[in-house]
Design an enzyme around this catalytic site. Structure first.
Site, PDB file in Angstrom:
ATOM      1  N   GLU A  34      -2.362  -2.367 -17.768  1.00 43.45           N
ATOM      2  CA  GLU A  34      -2.329  -3.193 -16.558  1.00 43.45           C
ATOM      3  C   GLU A  34      -2.187  -4.668 -16.899  1.00 43.45           C
ATOM      4  O   GLU A  34      -1.445  -5.391 -16.241  1.00 43.45           O
ATOM      5  CB  GLU A  34      -3.595  -2.982 -15.721  1.00 43.45           C
ATOM      6  CG  GLU A  34      -3.633  -3.939 -14.527  1.00 43.45           C
ATOM      7  CD  GLU A  34      -4.727  -3.691 -13.520  1.00 43.45           C
ATOM      8  OE1 GLU A  34      -5.680  -2.974 -13.829  1.00 43.45           O
ATOM      9  OE2 GLU A  34      -4.610  -4.244 -12.409  1.00 43.45           O
TER      10      GLU A  34
ATOM     11  N   ASP B 154      -5.728   1.443 -17.769  1.00 50.34           N
ATOM     12  CA  ASP B 154      -6.318   0.457 -16.854  1.00 50.34           C
ATOM     13  C   ASP B 154      -7.658   0.062 -17.467  1.00 50.34           C
ATOM     14  O   ASP B 154      -8.604   0.853 -17.476  1.00 50.34           O
ATOM     15  CB  ASP B 154      -6.497   1.046 -15.451  1.00 50.34           C
ATOM     16  CG  ASP B 154      -6.861  -0.052 -14.444  1.00 50.34           C
ATOM     17  OD1 ASP B 154      -7.327  -1.121 -14.884  1.00 50.34           O
ATOM     18  OD2 ASP B 154      -6.677   0.164 -13.237  1.00 50.34           O
TER      19      ASP B 154
ATOM     20  N   ASP C 134      -3.536   2.997 -12.252  1.00 53.43           N
ATOM     21  CA  ASP C 134      -4.712   3.316 -11.424  1.00 53.43           C
ATOM     22  C   ASP C 134      -4.914   4.828 -11.337  1.00 53.43           C
ATOM     23  O   ASP C 134      -6.040   5.309 -11.294  1.00 53.43           O
ATOM     24  CB  ASP C 134      -4.554   2.803  -9.985  1.00 53.43           C
ATOM     25  CG  ASP C 134      -4.431   1.297  -9.878  1.00 53.43           C
ATOM     26  OD1 ASP C 134      -5.116   0.595 -10.627  1.00 53.43           O
ATOM     27  OD2 ASP C 134      -3.654   0.817  -9.009  1.00 53.43           O
TER      28      ASP C 134
ATOM     29  N   ILE D 289     -10.041  -2.025 -16.664  1.00 51.22           N
ATOM     30  CA  ILE D 289     -11.134  -1.954 -15.677  1.00 51.22           C
ATOM     31  C   ILE D 289     -10.481  -1.655 -14.332  1.00 51.22           C
ATOM     32  O   ILE D 289      -9.796  -2.520 -13.774  1.00 51.22           O
ATOM     33  CB  ILE D 289     -11.949  -3.274 -15.564  1.00 51.22           C
ATOM     34  CG1 ILE D 289     -12.613  -3.642 -16.904  1.00 51.22           C
ATOM     35  CG2 ILE D 289     -13.012  -3.144 -14.470  1.00 51.22           C
ATOM     36  CD1 ILE D 289     -13.463  -4.928 -16.854  1.00 51.22           C
ATOM     37  N   ASP D 290     -10.658  -0.458 -13.822  1.00 53.28           N
ATOM     38  CA  ASP D 290     -10.201  -0.166 -12.461  1.00 53.28           C
ATOM     39  C   ASP D 290     -11.397  -0.372 -11.537  1.00 53.28           C
ATOM     40  O   ASP D 290     -12.468   0.178 -11.772  1.00 53.28           O
ATOM     41  CB  ASP D 290      -9.680   1.275 -12.335  1.00 53.28           C
ATOM     42  CG  ASP D 290      -9.069   1.493 -10.965  1.00 53.28           C
ATOM     43  OD1 ASP D 290      -8.145   0.743 -10.610  1.00 53.28           O
ATOM     44  OD2 ASP D 290      -9.529   2.390 -10.239  1.00 53.28           O
TER      45      ASP D 290
ATOM     46  N   THR E  51     -11.825  -3.861 -10.431  1.00 51.75           N
ATOM     47  CA  THR E  51     -12.184  -5.187 -10.964  1.00 51.75           C
ATOM     48  C   THR E  51     -13.003  -6.010  -9.963  1.00 51.75           C
ATOM     49  O   THR E  51     -13.907  -6.748 -10.355  1.00 51.75           O
ATOM     50  CB  THR E  51     -10.904  -5.955 -11.354  1.00 51.75           C
ATOM     51  OG1 THR E  51     -10.182  -5.168 -12.301  1.00 51.75           O
ATOM     52  CG2 THR E  51     -11.220  -7.297 -11.985  1.00 51.75           C
TER      53      THR E  51
HETATM   54  C1  IPD Z   1      -7.483  -1.530  -7.630  1.00 49.91           C
HETATM   55  C2  IPD Z   1      -8.453  -0.440  -7.260  1.00 49.91           C
HETATM   56  C3  IPD Z   1      -8.626  -0.366  -5.761  1.00 49.91           C
HETATM   57  C4  IPD Z   1      -7.322  -0.164  -5.051  1.00 49.91           C
HETATM   58  C5  IPD Z   1      -6.326  -1.209  -5.462  1.00 49.91           C
HETATM   59  C6  IPD Z   1      -6.170  -1.257  -6.980  1.00 49.91           C
HETATM   60  P1  IPD Z   1      -7.804  -2.875  -9.928  1.00 49.91           P
HETATM   61  O1  IPD Z   1      -7.276  -1.605  -9.030  1.00 49.91           O
HETATM   62  O2  IPD Z   1      -8.007   0.810  -7.756  1.00 49.91           O
HETATM   63  O3  IPD Z   1      -9.448   0.714  -5.369  1.00 49.91           O
HETATM   64  O4  IPD Z   1      -7.559  -0.223  -3.667  1.00 49.91           O
HETATM   65  O5  IPD Z   1      -5.100  -0.869  -4.869  1.00 49.91           O
HETATM   66  O6  IPD Z   1      -5.266  -2.271  -7.329  1.00 49.91           O
HETATM   67  O7  IPD Z   1      -7.078  -4.085  -9.413  1.00 49.91           O
HETATM   68  O8  IPD Z   1      -9.265  -2.959  -9.702  1.00 49.91           O
HETATM   69  O9  IPD Z   1      -7.449  -2.460 -11.325  1.00 49.91           O
END
Ligand code: IPD
Length: 267
Positions: A67, A83, A215, A85-86, A88
């Site tokens: 990412e 990813d 993700d 940290i999913d 964030t």
């Molecule tokens: C996000 C998370 C979130 C989702 C967003 C993503 P990130 O990833 O998965 O639940 O609603 O669309 O972008 O930015 O925390 O890696």
């Protein structure tokens, strides 16, 4: 396959431990991406750097898509999708719903997926054809099966919202139409954890517009190996326009509720 899962688990655990050890009380935003609320912290970067270094040590010829760091080429036909940290925004606010997500593709097919939900001590993993497992505090505790036979009106449905204001307006109108048709909605803040929650039967279904491959790459395999169907609208595969996940039967019911709402639009 087992080797890929084991290596991905080891790396995801090491990254999780590093993040926990180094997490400041108030993490700072070091960069914004698609909008001022789409943030990167120093530990997103440090986590991805650690994961990349470990992959390079073990498998120097593999490709990596991350990412934060983009694409690294390789010659082996194996690609790691990371990813760091999913969730964030949850991480930024000190909420416990964030995870390290690592998937492995061989010749374009995902064969291994690991999602380490670090604050909960839970690690989900799956291999293609080998099922999905939940580990708690390092021990494998259960093989995962998604809920089945749940009608739409009884379904607990997870979803998420993008970072762009216009897109969110549409997502708000879509969820307003979904709410009266289901048991309830959950917005956890991590696509990877939402998909693992489908796998573990903690929610019945998930849909979202605007997610990225990193993700859902690992958690999508975990959900599929737990018996869920993962896809997009009108027979498409999972994709950034719209991705849905639920047991067969509920998947189709949710699909048919969403499709006429035209949820792939942004205005
Ligand atoms: C996000 C998370 C979130 C989702 C967003 C993503 P990130 O990833 O998965 O639940 O609603 O669309 O972008 O930015 O925390 O890696």
């Amino acid at each position: 396959m087992t080797d890929f899962v084991t290596l991905a688990e080891d790396i995801a655990r090491e990254a999780g431990e590093m993040i926990l050890a180094k997490r400041p009380t108030n993490p700072e935003v070091v960069q914004t991406k698609s909008s001022p609320t789409d943030v990167v912290t120093a530990l997103d970067r440090a986590s991805e750097e650690l994961i990349r270094a470990r992959i390079r040590q073990a498998r120097p010829d593999d490709m990596i898509l991350g990412e934060e760091g983009g694409d690294t080429p390789g010659s082996s036909g194996v690609r790691w999708v990371v990813d760091p940290i999913d969730g964030t925004v949850n991480f930024l606010y000190g909420l416990p719903e964030w995870a390290v997500s690592i998937a492995v593709e061989v010749d374009g097919e995902i064969v291994a997926g690991v999602v380490n939900v670090v604050p909960r001590g839970e690690l989900f993993s799956a291999s293609l054809g080998g099922g999905a497992v939940l580990h708690k505090d390092g021990l494998a505790v259960s093989r995962l099966r998604c809920n089945s036979g749940v009608p739409l009106g009884q379904a607990l449905v997870a979803t998420g919202f993008g970072y762009d204001a216009g897109r969110r307006g549409v997502q708000g109108s879509v969820v307003a139409a979904v709410l009266p048709a289901v048991r309830d909605i959950r917005r956890g803040g991590s696509c990877a954890i939402d998909l693992c929650s489908v796998a573990a039967g903690r929610v019945d279904a998930y849909y979202e517009r605007g997610i990225n491959y990193w993700d859902y790459a690992a958690a999508g395999l975990i959900a599929r190996e737990a018996g869920a169907r993962l896809g997009g609208l009108n027979g498409k595969g999972p994709n950034g326009e719209l991705t849905l996940c639920a047991a067969p039967g509920l998947f189709e019911e949710l699909h048919d509720l969403l499709a006429p709402l035209d949820p792939e639009r942004d205005a």
